[in-house]
Design a protein around this motif. Sequence first.
Motif, PDB file in Angstrom:
ATOM      1  N   ALA A 165       0.834  -1.204   0.000  1.00  0.00           N
ATOM      2  CA  ALA A 165       0.000   0.000   0.000  1.00  0.00           C
ATOM      3  C   ALA A 165       0.868   1.253   0.000  1.00  0.00           C
ATOM      4  O   ALA A 165       0.601   2.214  -0.741  1.00  0.00           O
ATOM      5  CB  ALA A 165      -0.930  -0.013   1.209  1.00  0.00           C
ATOM      6  N   MET A 166       1.908   1.273   0.824  1.00  0.00           N
ATOM      7  CA  MET A 166       2.768   2.451   0.896  1.00  0.00           C
ATOM      8  C   MET A 166       3.572   2.618  -0.385  1.00  0.00           C
ATOM      9  O   MET A 166       3.771   3.753  -0.859  1.00  0.00           O
ATOM     10  CB  MET A 166       3.689   2.350   2.109  1.00  0.00           C
ATOM     11  CG  MET A 166       2.964   2.430   3.430  1.00  0.00           C
ATOM     12  SD  MET A 166       4.082   2.531   4.854  1.00  0.00           S
ATOM     13  CE  MET A 166       4.952   0.949   4.733  1.00  0.00           C
ATOM     14  N   ALA A 167       4.047   1.516  -0.962  1.00  0.00           N
ATOM     15  CA  ALA A 167       4.776   1.608  -2.227  1.00  0.00           C
ATOM     16  C   ALA A 167       3.883   2.207  -3.304  1.00  0.00           C
ATOM     17  O   ALA A 167       4.309   3.091  -4.063  1.00  0.00           O
ATOM     18  CB  ALA A 167       5.279   0.232  -2.647  1.00  0.00           C
ATOM     19  N   ALA A 168       2.621   1.758  -3.373  1.00  0.00           N
ATOM     20  CA  ALA A 168       1.692   2.303  -4.356  1.00  0.00           C
ATOM     21  C   ALA A 168       1.460   3.787  -4.120  1.00  0.00           C
ATOM     22  O   ALA A 168       1.432   4.587  -5.068  1.00  0.00           O
ATOM     23  CB  ALA A 168       0.376   1.532  -4.303  1.00  0.00           C
ATOM     24  N   ALA A 169       1.294   4.172  -2.864  1.00  0.00           N
ATOM     25  CA  ALA A 169       1.032   5.575  -2.543  1.00  0.00           C
ATOM     26  C   ALA A 169       2.218   6.466  -2.883  1.00  0.00           C
ATOM     27  O   ALA A 169       2.046   7.598  -3.347  1.00  0.00           O
ATOM     28  CB  ALA A 169       0.671   5.704  -1.064  1.00  0.00           C
ATOM     29  N   LYS A 170       3.428   5.966  -2.685  1.00  0.00           N
ATOM     30  CA  LYS A 170       4.614   6.775  -2.983  1.00  0.00           C
ATOM     31  C   LYS A 170       4.914   6.817  -4.472  1.00  0.00           C
ATOM     32  O   LYS A 170       5.369   7.841  -4.993  1.00  0.00           O
ATOM     33  CB  LYS A 170       5.821   6.250  -2.205  1.00  0.00           C
ATOM     34  CG  LYS A 170       5.768   6.555  -0.720  1.00  0.00           C
ATOM     35  CD  LYS A 170       7.142   6.749  -0.143  1.00  0.00           C
ATOM     36  CE  LYS A 170       7.096   7.296   1.279  1.00  0.00           C
ATOM     37  NZ  LYS A 170       8.429   7.673   1.782  1.00  0.00           N
ATOM     38  N   LEU A 171       4.670   5.709  -5.155  1.00  0.00           N
ATOM     39  CA  LEU A 171       4.910   5.674  -6.598  1.00  0.00           C
ATOM     40  C   LEU A 171       3.842   6.451  -7.364  1.00  0.00           C
ATOM     41  O   LEU A 171       4.100   6.935  -8.467  1.00  0.00           O
ATOM     42  CB  LEU A 171       4.948   4.226  -7.090  1.00  0.00           C
ATOM     43  CG  LEU A 171       6.166   3.399  -6.658  1.00  0.00           C
ATOM     44  CD1 LEU A 171       5.904   1.917  -6.881  1.00  0.00           C
ATOM     45  CD2 LEU A 171       7.417   3.842  -7.422  1.00  0.00           C
TER      46      LEU A 171
END
Length: 290
Positions: A165-171
């Motif tokens: 979830a965090m990777a998606a939000a940052k990318l």
Amino acid sequence: MTTPLWRIALTAPARPADALSAALEPYVSALTAMEDAPGGTWSIEGLSEGEPERPAIVAALAIAAATVGTPPPDTVIEPLPEVDWLALNRQSFPPIREGRVWVRGSHVSEKRPAASIELVVDAARAFGSGSHATTALCLRALQDELRRSRPRRILDLGCGSGILAMAAAKLLPTARVVAVDLDPVSVATAAENARLNRTATRIRTGTSRGWRSRLVQGAAPYDLVLANILAGPLCAMAPELARGLAAGGRAILSGLMTDQEARVIAAHRAQGLRLIRRYRRDGWSALVLG
């Protein structure tokens, strides 16, 4: 006061290992099945939050064994001693790099690699520290998908410590992410990790058994679904995934072994979804469907 963890463990020949793993899945929060030696026995182990249903587990394993013509396995069901999970993760969680994403524990002081996106994670007691091959496969598949499209609505189903979830939000700074797990400890950990990584305003966390919560249903349909869980639940939720994807949406599914791919693909093909791409590493798989 924390809920005690219980361990359910057994060994089996290669032929019934898949059936026995599938029978155990509904009773555990996490499951591993590893081949002890090529062509030899498999070690199957599950972890349960709280004391498991011993008679039901023994009966389910006996039925699964009978369906493939083998004797019921000897099964160990025992409580695990209390563990400092944060300290344990600090010892066993080295930094990992997958494409542009660099994940480290908060105890690691080295600087992030150039041109990388940093995630600082303390998995604590939640399952899903990110060191597992399936998390790395999902991170790879996610970054490959973002070269094709820019999804706006994303669901991380079975979020664990919140890495995907965090990777998606940052990318994707303009995306809105829903991150859910059936384990409240994981949800709390994911929410804290999102705050630590300054993505909390774009990630809504909550407890959900699959697609059943109002949070998950209310934010549908999704342009991208990330589900790094287990083969059995993935198959069972195939109809809900098909309904919950937006037109042209894609799903990245993992938590399955390479010999479980056909079963998962067939369950989703029956719902009108096709296999687009697959990734493999160390006996584990991630599938991209749409």
